[in-house]
Design a protein around this motif. Sequence first.
Motif, PDB file in Angstrom:
ATOM      1  N   MET A   1       0.835  -1.203   0.000  1.00  0.00           N
ATOM      2  CA  MET A   1       0.000   0.000   0.000  1.00  0.00           C
ATOM      3  C   MET A   1       0.872   1.256   0.000  1.00  0.00           C
ATOM      4  SD  MET A   1      -3.232  -0.596   2.574  1.00  0.00           S
ATOM      5  CE  MET A   1      -2.546  -1.671   3.838  1.00  0.00           C
ATOM      6  N   LYS A   2       0.287   2.317  -0.496  1.00  0.00           N
ATOM      7  CA  LYS A   2       0.919   3.627  -0.404  1.00  0.00           C
ATOM      8  C   LYS A   2       0.188   4.395   0.702  1.00  0.00           C
ATOM      9  CE  LYS A   2       2.150   7.602  -3.297  1.00  0.00           C
ATOM     10  NZ  LYS A   2       2.166   8.071  -4.713  1.00  0.00           N
ATOM     11  N   ILE A   3       0.925   4.765   1.753  1.00  0.00           N
ATOM     12  CA  ILE A   3       0.313   5.322   2.962  1.00  0.00           C
ATOM     13  C   ILE A   3       0.924   6.674   3.314  1.00  0.00           C
ATOM     14  CG2 ILE A   3      -0.156   4.923   5.420  1.00  0.00           C
ATOM     15  CD1 ILE A   3       0.344   1.879   4.799  1.00  0.00           C
ATOM     16  N   VAL A   4       0.077   7.670   3.497  1.00  0.00           N
ATOM     17  CA  VAL A   4       0.550   8.976   3.953  1.00  0.00           C
ATOM     18  C   VAL A   4       0.380   9.046   5.466  1.00  0.00           C
ATOM     19  CG1 VAL A   4       0.192  11.476   3.868  1.00  0.00           C
ATOM     20  CG2 VAL A   4      -0.104  10.104   1.788  1.00  0.00           C
ATOM     21  N   VAL A   5       1.465   9.358   6.174  1.00  0.00           N
ATOM     22  CA  VAL A   5       1.395   9.564   7.626  1.00  0.00           C
ATOM     23  C   VAL A   5       1.587  11.060   7.902  1.00  0.00           C
ATOM     24  CG1 VAL A   5       2.412   9.049   9.874  1.00  0.00           C
ATOM     25  CG2 VAL A   5       2.246   7.255   8.124  1.00  0.00           C
ATOM     26  N   ILE A   6       0.538  11.662   8.449  1.00  0.00           N
ATOM     27  CA  ILE A   6       0.584  13.095   8.777  1.00  0.00           C
ATOM     28  C   ILE A   6       0.968  13.253  10.244  1.00  0.00           C
ATOM     29  CG2 ILE A   6      -0.797  15.208   8.972  1.00  0.00           C
ATOM     30  CD1 ILE A   6      -2.502  14.168   6.646  1.00  0.00           C
ATOM     31  N   GLY A   7       1.953  14.093  10.488  1.00  0.00           N
ATOM     32  CA  GLY A   7       2.489  14.229  11.847  1.00  0.00           C
ATOM     33  C   GLY A   7       3.620  13.236  12.043  1.00  0.00           C
ATOM     34  N   ALA A   8       4.317  12.948  10.945  1.00  0.00           N
ATOM     35  CA  ALA A   8       5.318  11.872  10.943  1.00  0.00           C
ATOM     36  C   ALA A   8       6.568  12.210  11.735  1.00  0.00           C
ATOM     37  CB  ALA A   8       5.690  11.514   9.507  1.00  0.00           C
ATOM     38  N   THR A   9       6.691  13.455  12.185  1.00  0.00           N
ATOM     39  CA  THR A   9       7.872  13.808  12.980  1.00  0.00           C
ATOM     40  C   THR A   9       7.580  13.725  14.481  1.00  0.00           C
ATOM     41  OG1 THR A   9       7.227  16.135  12.826  1.00  0.00           O
ATOM     42  CG2 THR A   9       8.848  15.344  11.224  1.00  0.00           C
ATOM     43  N   GLY A  10       6.322  13.494  14.844  1.00  0.00           N
ATOM     44  CA  GLY A  10       5.967  13.381  16.259  1.00  0.00           C
ATOM     45  C   GLY A  10       6.342  12.022  16.821  1.00  0.00           C
ATOM     46  N   VAL A  11       6.212  11.890  18.135  1.00  0.00           N
ATOM     47  CA  VAL A  11       6.592  10.635  18.795  1.00  0.00           C
ATOM     48  C   VAL A  11       5.769   9.469  18.260  1.00  0.00           C
ATOM     49  CG1 VAL A  11       6.575   9.404  21.011  1.00  0.00           C
ATOM     50  CG2 VAL A  11       7.402  11.766  20.903  1.00  0.00           C
ATOM     51  N   ILE A  12       4.451   9.650  18.193  1.00  0.00           N
ATOM     52  CA  ILE A  12       3.595   8.570  17.694  1.00  0.00           C
ATOM     53  C   ILE A  12       3.726   8.446  16.172  1.00  0.00           C
ATOM     54  CG2 ILE A  12       1.191   7.851  17.341  1.00  0.00           C
ATOM     55  CD1 ILE A  12       0.508   8.941  20.088  1.00  0.00           C
ATOM     56  N   GLY A  13       3.660   9.571  15.469  1.00  0.00           N
ATOM     57  CA  GLY A  13       3.701   9.537  14.004  1.00  0.00           C
ATOM     58  C   GLY A  13       4.946   8.854  13.457  1.00  0.00           C
ATOM     59  N   LYS A  14       6.087   9.132  14.075  1.00  0.00           N
ATOM     60  CA  LYS A  14       7.328   8.510  13.607  1.00  0.00           C
ATOM     61  C   LYS A  14       7.279   6.992  13.812  1.00  0.00           C
ATOM     62  CE  LYS A  14      12.352   8.571  14.029  1.00  0.00           C
ATOM     63  NZ  LYS A  14      12.399   7.095  14.071  1.00  0.00           N
ATOM     64  N   ALA A  15       6.764   6.579  14.968  1.00  0.00           N
ATOM     65  CA  ALA A  15       6.685   5.140  15.247  1.00  0.00           C
ATOM     66  C   ALA A  15       5.722   4.453  14.285  1.00  0.00           C
ATOM     67  CB  ALA A  15       6.231   4.920  16.698  1.00  0.00           C
ATOM     68  N   VAL A  16       4.614   5.151  13.946  1.00  0.00           N
ATOM     69  CA  VAL A  16       3.646   4.586  12.999  1.00  0.00           C
ATOM     70  C   VAL A  16       4.281   4.468  11.615  1.00  0.00           C
ATOM     71  CG1 VAL A  16       1.440   5.007  11.822  1.00  0.00           C
ATOM     72  CG2 VAL A  16       1.662   5.471  14.285  1.00  0.00           C
ATOM     73  N   ALA A  17       4.965   5.539  11.192  1.00  0.00           N
ATOM     74  CA  ALA A  17       5.599   5.519   9.867  1.00  0.00           C
ATOM     75  C   ALA A  17       6.652   4.419   9.800  1.00  0.00           C
ATOM     76  CB  ALA A  17       6.205   6.891   9.571  1.00  0.00           C
ATOM     77  N   ASP A  18       7.444   4.275  10.850  1.00  0.00           N
ATOM     78  CA  ASP A  18       8.487   3.240  10.869  1.00  0.00           C
ATOM     79  C   ASP A  18       7.862   1.847  10.816  1.00  0.00           C
ATOM     80  OD1 ASP A  18      10.358   5.254  11.042  1.00  0.00           O
ATOM     81  OD2 ASP A  18      10.800   4.962  13.175  1.00  0.00           O
ATOM     82  N   ASN A  19       6.778   1.644  11.577  1.00  0.00           N
ATOM     83  CA  ASN A  19       6.098   0.350  11.586  1.00  0.00           C
ATOM     84  C   ASN A  19       5.588   0.013  10.187  1.00  0.00           C
ATOM     85  OD1 ASN A  19       3.642  -1.368  11.571  1.00  0.00           O
ATOM     86  ND2 ASN A  19       3.916  -1.454  13.803  1.00  0.00           N
ATOM     87  N   LEU A  20       4.879   0.951   9.581  1.00  0.00           N
ATOM     88  CA  LEU A  20       4.259   0.691   8.277  1.00  0.00           C
ATOM     89  C   LEU A  20       5.291   0.583   7.153  1.00  0.00           C
ATOM     90  CD1 LEU A  20       1.203   3.116   8.624  1.00  0.00           C
ATOM     91  CD2 LEU A  20       1.116   0.603   8.632  1.00  0.00           C
ATOM     92  N   ALA A  21       6.414   1.292   7.294  1.00  0.00           N
ATOM     93  CA  ALA A  21       7.436   1.308   6.231  1.00  0.00           C
ATOM     94  C   ALA A  21       8.066  -0.069   6.025  1.00  0.00           C
ATOM     95  CB  ALA A  21       8.511   2.351   6.554  1.00  0.00           C
TER      96      ALA A  21
END
Lengths: 202, 202
Positions: A1-21
């Motif tokens: 999938m192609k997924i946009v994570v908004i707030g990707a520099t925050g504590v949660i956003g970064k962890a979500v982006a890393d998980n999904l990546a």
Amino acid sequence: MKIVVIGATGVIGKAVADNLAARHEVVRASRKGEVQVDLEDTGSLGRLFQKVKDVDAVVSAAGSAAFKPLQQLTDEDFALSLRSKLMGQVNLVRIAAQHVRDGGSITLTGGVLAHEPMPGASAISMVNAALEGFVMGAAIELQRGVRVNLVSPPWIAETLRALGMDPKGGIPAVACARAYAAAVEGRDTGKTIEARKSVVSP
Amino acid sequence: MKIVVIGATGVIGKAVADNLAARHEVVRASRKGEVQVDLEDTGSLGRLFQKVKDVDAVVSAAGSAAFKPLQQLTDEDFALSLRSKLMGQVNLVRIAAQHVRDGGSITLTGGVLAHEPMPGASAISMVNAALEGFVMGAAIELQRGVRVNLVSPPWIAETLRALGMDPKGGIPAVACARAYAAAVEGRDTGKTIEARKSVVSP
């Protein structure tokens, strides 16, 4: 999938982006950086989907709300809370619903203060509960199989540590990120997903 | 008790005022009439408590929110919903909390759409849920024993009849009014009171 994570520099956003990546193509969006978006600027939400096409899922881990004793909360504190964390994410749903692929998904961020009162948190409880109601209601009206869910995080250990508090009162960001992955990769819609349940005992 | 009922000309407000008037001194307030107040006008809320003194309880059965399919809801529809039913009542709590007598109470109106989705109701679900979160959070911060609760009405039979729909899908306004009386005369605070539970089988 192609997924946009908004707030990707925050504590949660970064962890979500890393998980999904690890399994998907992830576009990291934030107020500053390569792909810029500001939840409080509806125009920037529209431009995001002009720039980033063929999106399967959007995750929001952004938006702020005022934490302050009830009698000290100003009109502007309430307005900020409604404009940023609430309507920023509501507007994201309104816009993203027209742009994600058929069967795509939108995942927002609420929080356990919706149901667990705490001194100073009345505006946050209001906004988090509003997001739960909106996601429940919007889900049954979205077209083309588009799903919308809300992840409800408790305190995050890294955030508590940064505040000089005991991190044991929270869950690690990597655990919280699993709740977002479940929302994106699962089939639920209209649900509030408690991030605490994503913590697996060691 | 001396009780101000805001929205006293509406279907629910009138039934609440009539119920309470049997046992208390009731001041009926509305946008037009003898005691005027407009939830959307914070100044009018302040003036209400200059005019009406020594109030034991305030009940709000006022405020509107937009009912429209999600993709037809405009920015202004959301703004109206937040400004009227949500912030109108939130501002009432902020102001009334400083004016009601020690141990007084404030009772707001939400609705079952907070938890029961319906096409066209996403903005209302959002606002009703927000009120539940706010009331829960504000309750633990109010001083001087002041209480705040939310009554959650289902469809009202009289309203359904006026819309040309089957009134059996709702509860009578007089039954709904009993939930407000329970909030005013009881000891609860921070609670969402389901008005359906006030219907006693014949």
